[in-house]
Motif scaffolding. Structure first.
Motif, PDB file in Angstrom:
ATOM      1  N   TYR A 463     -15.866 -44.707  32.537  1.00  0.00           N
ATOM      2  CA  TYR A 463     -17.089 -45.236  31.933  1.00  0.00           C
ATOM      3  C   TYR A 463     -17.643 -44.305  30.850  1.00  0.00           C
ATOM      4  O   TYR A 463     -18.530 -44.696  30.101  1.00  0.00           O
ATOM      5  CB  TYR A 463     -18.165 -45.438  33.005  1.00  0.00           C
ATOM      6  N   LEU A 464     -17.139 -43.077  30.802  1.00  0.00           N
ATOM      7  CA  LEU A 464     -17.665 -42.100  29.847  1.00  0.00           C
ATOM      8  C   LEU A 464     -16.855 -42.024  28.562  1.00  0.00           C
ATOM      9  O   LEU A 464     -17.245 -41.300  27.637  1.00  0.00           O
ATOM     10  CB  LEU A 464     -17.719 -40.713  30.491  1.00  0.00           C
ATOM     11  N   TYR A 465     -15.746 -42.741  28.532  1.00  0.00           N
ATOM     12  CA  TYR A 465     -14.900 -42.703  27.340  1.00  0.00           C
ATOM     13  C   TYR A 465     -14.820 -44.087  26.715  1.00  0.00           C
ATOM     14  O   TYR A 465     -14.881 -45.113  27.409  1.00  0.00           O
ATOM     15  CB  TYR A 465     -13.513 -42.202  27.700  1.00  0.00           C
ATOM     16  N   ALA A 466     -14.671 -44.089  25.402  1.00  0.00           N
ATOM     17  CA  ALA A 466     -14.655 -45.351  24.667  1.00  0.00           C
ATOM     18  C   ALA A 466     -13.426 -46.169  24.968  1.00  0.00           C
ATOM     19  O   ALA A 466     -13.427 -47.390  24.813  1.00  0.00           O
ATOM     20  CB  ALA A 466     -14.751 -45.082  23.163  1.00  0.00           C
ATOM     21  N   SER A 467     -12.329 -45.546  25.422  1.00  0.00           N
ATOM     22  CA  SER A 467     -11.114 -46.263  25.792  1.00  0.00           C
ATOM     23  C   SER A 467     -10.869 -46.075  27.274  1.00  0.00           C
ATOM     24  O   SER A 467     -11.504 -45.265  27.938  1.00  0.00           O
ATOM     25  CB  SER A 467      -9.920 -45.747  24.985  1.00  0.00           C
ATOM     26  N   ALA A 468      -9.936 -46.843  27.795  1.00  0.00           N
ATOM     27  CA  ALA A 468      -9.658 -46.780  29.227  1.00  0.00           C
ATOM     28  C   ALA A 468      -9.060 -45.444  29.620  1.00  0.00           C
ATOM     29  O   ALA A 468      -9.194 -44.999  30.761  1.00  0.00           O
ATOM     30  CB  ALA A 468      -8.717 -47.919  29.629  1.00  0.00           C
ATOM     31  N   GLU A 469      -8.396 -44.777  28.714  1.00  0.00           N
ATOM     32  CA  GLU A 469      -7.778 -43.504  29.020  1.00  0.00           C
ATOM     33  C   GLU A 469      -8.820 -42.388  28.952  1.00  0.00           C
ATOM     34  O   GLU A 469      -9.705 -42.379  28.102  1.00  0.00           O
ATOM     35  CB  GLU A 469      -6.655 -43.214  28.037  1.00  0.00           C
ATOM     36  N   ALA A 470      -8.631 -41.403  29.836  1.00  0.00           N
ATOM     37  CA  ALA A 470      -9.603 -40.302  29.894  1.00  0.00           C
ATOM     38  C   ALA A 470      -9.582 -39.453  28.643  1.00  0.00           C
ATOM     39  O   ALA A 470     -10.545 -38.767  28.325  1.00  0.00           O
ATOM     40  CB  ALA A 470      -9.312 -39.422  31.120  1.00  0.00           C
ATOM     41  N   GLY A 471      -8.485 -39.529  27.897  1.00  0.00           N
ATOM     42  CA  GLY A 471      -8.404 -38.718  26.696  1.00  0.00           C
ATOM     43  C   GLY A 471      -9.009 -39.378  25.486  1.00  0.00           C
ATOM     44  O   GLY A 471      -8.903 -38.848  24.374  1.00  0.00           O
ATOM     45  N   GLY A 472      -9.639 -40.533  25.653  1.00  0.00           N
ATOM     46  CA  GLY A 472     -10.233 -41.244  24.530  1.00  0.00           C
ATOM     47  C   GLY A 472     -11.510 -40.579  24.058  1.00  0.00           C
ATOM     48  O   GLY A 472     -11.876 -39.476  24.463  1.00  0.00           O
ATOM     49  N   HIS A 473     -12.246 -41.295  23.221  1.00  0.00           N
ATOM     50  CA  HIS A 473     -13.468 -40.753  22.612  1.00  0.00           C
ATOM     51  C   HIS A 473     -14.585 -40.699  23.647  1.00  0.00           C
ATOM     52  O   HIS A 473     -14.935 -41.700  24.268  1.00  0.00           O
ATOM     53  CB  HIS A 473     -13.859 -41.641  21.424  1.00  0.00           C
ATOM     54  N   LEU A 474     -15.166 -39.497  23.831  1.00  0.00           N
ATOM     55  CA  LEU A 474     -16.251 -39.312  24.791  1.00  0.00           C
ATOM     56  C   LEU A 474     -17.543 -39.877  24.229  1.00  0.00           C
ATOM     57  O   LEU A 474     -17.877 -39.660  23.068  1.00  0.00           O
ATOM     58  CB  LEU A 474     -16.421 -37.820  25.095  1.00  0.00           C
ATOM     59  N   LEU A 475     -18.308 -40.589  25.094  1.00  0.00           N
ATOM     60  CA  LEU A 475     -19.589 -41.164  24.700  1.00  0.00           C
ATOM     61  C   LEU A 475     -20.697 -40.156  25.033  1.00  0.00           C
ATOM     62  O   LEU A 475     -21.012 -39.943  26.210  1.00  0.00           O
ATOM     63  CB  LEU A 475     -19.827 -42.486  25.430  1.00  0.00           C
ATOM     64  N   PRO A 476     -21.303 -39.518  24.039  1.00  0.00           N
ATOM     65  CA  PRO A 476     -22.237 -38.402  24.291  1.00  0.00           C
ATOM     66  C   PRO A 476     -23.461 -38.795  25.124  1.00  0.00           C
ATOM     67  O   PRO A 476     -23.890 -38.035  25.987  1.00  0.00           O
ATOM     68  CB  PRO A 476     -22.648 -37.958  22.875  1.00  0.00           C
ATOM     69  N   ASP A 477     -24.041 -39.974  24.841  1.00  0.00           N
ATOM     70  CA  ASP A 477     -25.252 -40.361  25.572  1.00  0.00           C
ATOM     71  C   ASP A 477     -24.957 -40.535  27.060  1.00  0.00           C
ATOM     72  O   ASP A 477     -25.755 -40.131  27.912  1.00  0.00           O
ATOM     73  CB  ASP A 477     -25.822 -41.650  24.984  1.00  0.00           C
ATOM     74  N   ARG A 478     -23.820 -41.160  27.361  1.00  0.00           N
ATOM     75  CA  ARG A 478     -23.466 -41.346  28.763  1.00  0.00           C
ATOM     76  C   ARG A 478     -23.149 -39.998  29.416  1.00  0.00           C
ATOM     77  O   ARG A 478     -23.482 -39.772  30.586  1.00  0.00           O
ATOM     78  CB  ARG A 478     -22.272 -42.291  28.884  1.00  0.00           C
TER      79      ARG A 478
END
Length: 872
Positions: A463-478
């Motif tokens: 839920y913290l990344y823009a893609s399903a993979e953990a290595g995707g773009h991190l969402l700063p607000d979340r």
């Protein structure tokens, strides 16, 4: 709080009221039942009395012995004062003797007193005992400077040591001297350690300034958790930061307890600036140091409470929003299913030519249902996936970003958090957010690999990344909100703490230090908790024998049907017992009361005041020597206005007393200290009535405590939302200790706080003469640690459970494994971990001594112990 706390030695302290003095030192006035009890003789006592030659001497000796049993004091009395008791003794033991007067010689009286001391294993308070009493008073004064606390601790010491208490005037002088000695000691140390510049900085708090004095502004507490109040509280903390660092260095050198720090801090709130300037400057410096120290930590408590409150609010809002979104999707999905059916019919529609291009068919399908909705519905049907409610919660968090950044970042920048080693990754993330906020740099400008991510649970990464993979773009607000959420969880569980706090510091900081605990034997002796000196193995064996025999006895009575209040029911092979269903309930009001004439509340208050003089407890906040005197009618009107939640405004409108007069009286005379003193006077007077002891249960004074919810008309930081009790408004809980229908002690707590954390606090800090031995609560007032704490402090804890079979809210414990109790009707659910108790006995002793010496707020220690018990 009393003016006498700092009175000159020439004036004796008014520690007790007249009724309290008479209750402790006055000649007993026995009822017929009490005559039977106190004038009864054991075989050893009867043999000693028989040695006296004259019957008059025997009667006089029995009188002295009975009065000594009741008061542990000796009295000089004349015939008219004891005629009824002497007549009772003569008729009971010497019916053939005619008694007309009693006038023994001084030698006879003293000889009988020596005999009574030997029979009761007591001793007179001679010079060695008085020296020990002086040392005890000086030691107790370091724990708490309240005269009533010192007096009660001395009386407890005399009782434990089986010493006849000296006269009240001696006790007054002793307490006064102990306070003066402690003040001289503190003054000397402060003069030694406080530099001229530091003294000037403290005096600056009392200097005139435009508007309010600086100290007056610092006394104010935040009204709520709004951003404006948070910023003002942050500003107050910054204002006294330097003085707090000074206090943190100096106060350990003064060697006073946390309770004394709290007490001396309260004196600054109690006295006006004018009154403080008239006191000895060195003691004012002590008061100000304690005030700054306690106020700074209270500010941190308020800020942390604000963080917890707001994070919990955001989480609850996101859950509600997610549920609403799921509900909307379900409704929309049901509606779209009908349209999906129409789309499927396109494939069986004979009116559509076989040569029609698929593009045309798809166009018709999208006319029935939009492409995006059709794709969502098809995916949902194909995978049979449920709606991800957690994903909807995080989507709602995105909309709250501006709010939680605005409300929580100022708190994060102000407070230094610490934790156990297991939470170091979260602290690293906190420091990262704090550094970014101080630089004013948005998180979106930081590289993704610069974010500390070791603390993120695997289940949350999606839920913290823009893609399903953990290595995707991190969402700063979340990411930021997750840090706040985990911080809140850690604060509530005690895993994360703030050392500059009262409520949220580490558990170790609440206890006696390792250095202090080296004097373990002396500290246990000083507290009077002799049970802690008993070998724990022997104590556990005795408890096991008592508990197991009691379980066997109760099960035997249940099985035999001897207990008429229980019903045994069988369902197949299962046997279970329940409480017997109540019969027809009695009416709320007994018919007798309908025949009584109704009396208005003010008349009741005036009647009580005539008998208790509770109005004398309300002293002016400026001290005794003021022009304004308290008016009983105005005081009673204020008490009714606040007590009935009417408020002074409505009372002024509906009575012949002006609002101005009411507010003046309320501000000048009504404080928690004066209210408690007045309540003690009323409680002690009621306890002296003959009917009071008729409410005892099996001869024991049985008390109970429960919380009563009230809406708060004034915004305070303790007020909380509770839809069940307050609807859309806020309120507080008045948690009250009641003994024989008399409310002897109470605490105002938040509706969010657990009542069980305040049970020991109410009992231990009960300042009335009504001291219960058995205490009950409902389920909300019970937890595992209260059984141990109350037992070790000499109380019997007897909570009332709605359902003893409910394993969630509580559990029945035994010394054996539950399987070893066979088919018993009352069977323990859990086994007591005796190995853990043996291993932790030293820590348990340390905790109990810390509670007795009030090293911190007792409810805080209990709450932390409860959290530890739940985790382990």
């Amino acid at each position: 709080m009393t003016e006498q706390a700092v009175a000159s030695p020439q004036r004796r302290l008014q520690i007790l009221g007249e009724d309290e003095i008479n209750n402790l030192y006055g000649l007993p006035r026995f009822t017929p039942e009490e005559q039977t009890e106190y004038f009864a003789l054991s075989p050893r006592e009867a043999a000693a009395i028989e040695q006296l030659h004259r019957i008059k001497s025997r009667i006089y000796a029995i009188l002295q012995l009975g009065y000594f049993k009741a008061r542990h004091l000796f009295f000089i009395f004349s015939w008219p004062m004891v005629a009824a008791d002497a007549k009772y003794i003569q008729e009971r033991y010497f019916p053939q003797f005619q008694l007309t007067e009693l006038s023994p010689s001084k030698v006879t009286r003293l000889n009988q007193q020596r005999l009574i001391l030997e029979l009761c294993n007591y001793r007179i308070c001679g010079d060695p005992e008085r020296q020990a009493l002086i040392s005890t008073a000086q030691r107790v004064a370091r724990v708490c400077g309240k005269p009533i606390y010192i007096f009660r601790e001395l009386m407890h010491y005399l009782e434990e040591q089986r010493i006849v208490a000296p006269g009240y005037s001696f006790m007054q002088d002793l307490v006064s001297q102990a306070i003066a000695y402690e003040q001289d000691r503190l003054s000397t140390l402060v003069k030694c350690y406080l530099s001229a510049a530091d003294a000037e900085a403290l005096n600056h708090l009392l200097e005139d300034a435009p508007g309010l004095y600086e100290i007056t502004q610092l006394k104010r507490e935040p009204k709520d958790f709004s951003l404006g109040e948070v910023k003002r509280e942050v500003s107050r903390g910054e204002q006294i930061q330097a003085l707090y660092d000074l206090a943190k260095t100096l106060l350990p050198m003064l060697e006073i307890s946390s309770e004394s720090i709290k007490y001396y801090a309260s004196l600054v709130t109690y006295y006006s600036v004018f009154r403080l300037k008239r006191l000895a400057q060195s003691m004012v410096h002590v008061y100000l140091l304690c005030f700054v120290y306690h106020r700074y930590q209270r500010a941190h408590d308020n800020l942390i409470n604000s963080l917890i409150y707001n994070v919990r609010r955001y989480v609850e809002e996101s859950k509600v929003a997610a549920k609403e979104q799921v509900y909307e999707y379900q409704i929309e999905g049901n509606q779209n299913l009908q349209k999906a059916g129409q789309i499927l019919k396109l494939f069986t529609d004979d009116t559509i030519a076989e040569t029609t291009a698929f593009q045309e068919v798809r166009t018709k399908a999208f006319e029935i249902l939009e492409r995006q909705k059709l794709a969502f519905l098809a995916e949902h049907i194909a995978t049979q996936a449920a709606f991800d409610e957690t994903a909807f919660q995080w989507e709602y968090v995105d909309t709250l970003a501006r709010q939680f950044k605005c409300n929580l970042r100022p708190i994060l920048q102000t407070i230094e958090f610490a934790s156990a080693s297991g939470h170091a990754p979260l602290l690293k993330a906190l420091q990262f957010l704090k550094a970014a906020a101080q630089k004013g740099r948005p998180l979106s400008q930081y590289r993704p690999d610069s974010f500390p991510t070791q603390f993120i649970p695997d289940s949350t990464k999606r839920y913290l990344y823009a893609s399903a993979e953990a290595g995707g773009h991190l969402l700063p607000d979340r990411y930021e909100f997750l840090v706040y959420r985990l911080l809140r969880n850690g604060l509530e569980s005690g895993d994360i703490f703030c050392r500059d706090s009262v409520r949220f510091r580490s558990f170790e900081d609440d206890l006696l230090s390792e250095q202090q605990w080296k004097a373990k034997t002396e500290l246990i002796t000083a507290t009077g908790l002799t049970i802690l000196n008993q070998p724990i193995q022997d104590h556990l064996i005795a408890l096991e024998q008592t508990l197991e025999s009691r379980l066997a006895q109760v099960n035997q009575r249940l099985s035999a049907g001897e207990n008429q209040h229980f019903e045994v029911k069988k369902r197949g092979s299962t046997t279970r017992w329940t409480l017997q269903s109540p019969g027809i309930r009695e009416s709320i009001n007994h018919p007798m009361f309908s025949a009584l004439k109704q009396v208005n509340l003010s008349s009741v208050m005036h009647f009580v005041n005539q008998h208790c003089q509770f109005s004398e407890a309300f002293e002016h906040h400026l001290g005794r020597y003021v022009k304004q005197k308290s008016d009983d009618s105005i005081l009673i009107a204020c008490l009714i206005a606040w007590g009935t939640n009417m408020g002074l405004g409505r009372m002024g409108e509906t009575s012949d007393i002006s609002y101005h007069a009411l507010t003046n009286a309320s501000d000048n005379f009504l404080r928690p200290e004066t209210l408690r003193k007045a309540n003690d006077l009323v409680s002690n007077t009621i306890a002296e009535l003959p009917i009071f002891r008729h409410y005892d249960i099996d001869g024991a004074l049985h008390s109970s405590s429960d919380g009563q919810k009230f809406e708060s008309q004034i915004q305070t930081i303790n007020a909380r939302h509770s839809p069940k009790y307050f609807g859309l408004k806020k309120g507080i809980v008045s948690y009250t200790l009641v003994a024989n229908h008399v409310p002897v002690n109470a605490r105002i707590i938040g509706a969010n706080e657990h009542e069980s954390h305040y049970v020991f606090d109410l009992l231990f800090n009960n300042t009335t003469e009504v001291q219960p031995t058995v205490h009950s609560t409902d389920t909300h007032g019970a937890n595992e640690v209260n059984f141990a704490i109350l037992h070790l402090f000499g109380y019997q804890f007897a909570p009332r459970y709605r359902d003893i079979h409910d394993k969630v809210s509580h559990a029945l414990y035994g010394f054996k494994h539950p399987s070893q109790y066979g088919d018993a009707l009352l069977k323990p659910i859990r086994k007591i971990n005796t190995n853990l108790i043996l291993a932790e006995w030293d820590n348990i002793q340390r905790i109990m001594v810390s509670l007795a010496l009030k090293t911190t707020t007792q409810s805080i220690i209990v709450s932390k112990l409860s959290a530890y018990a739940r985790k382990n």
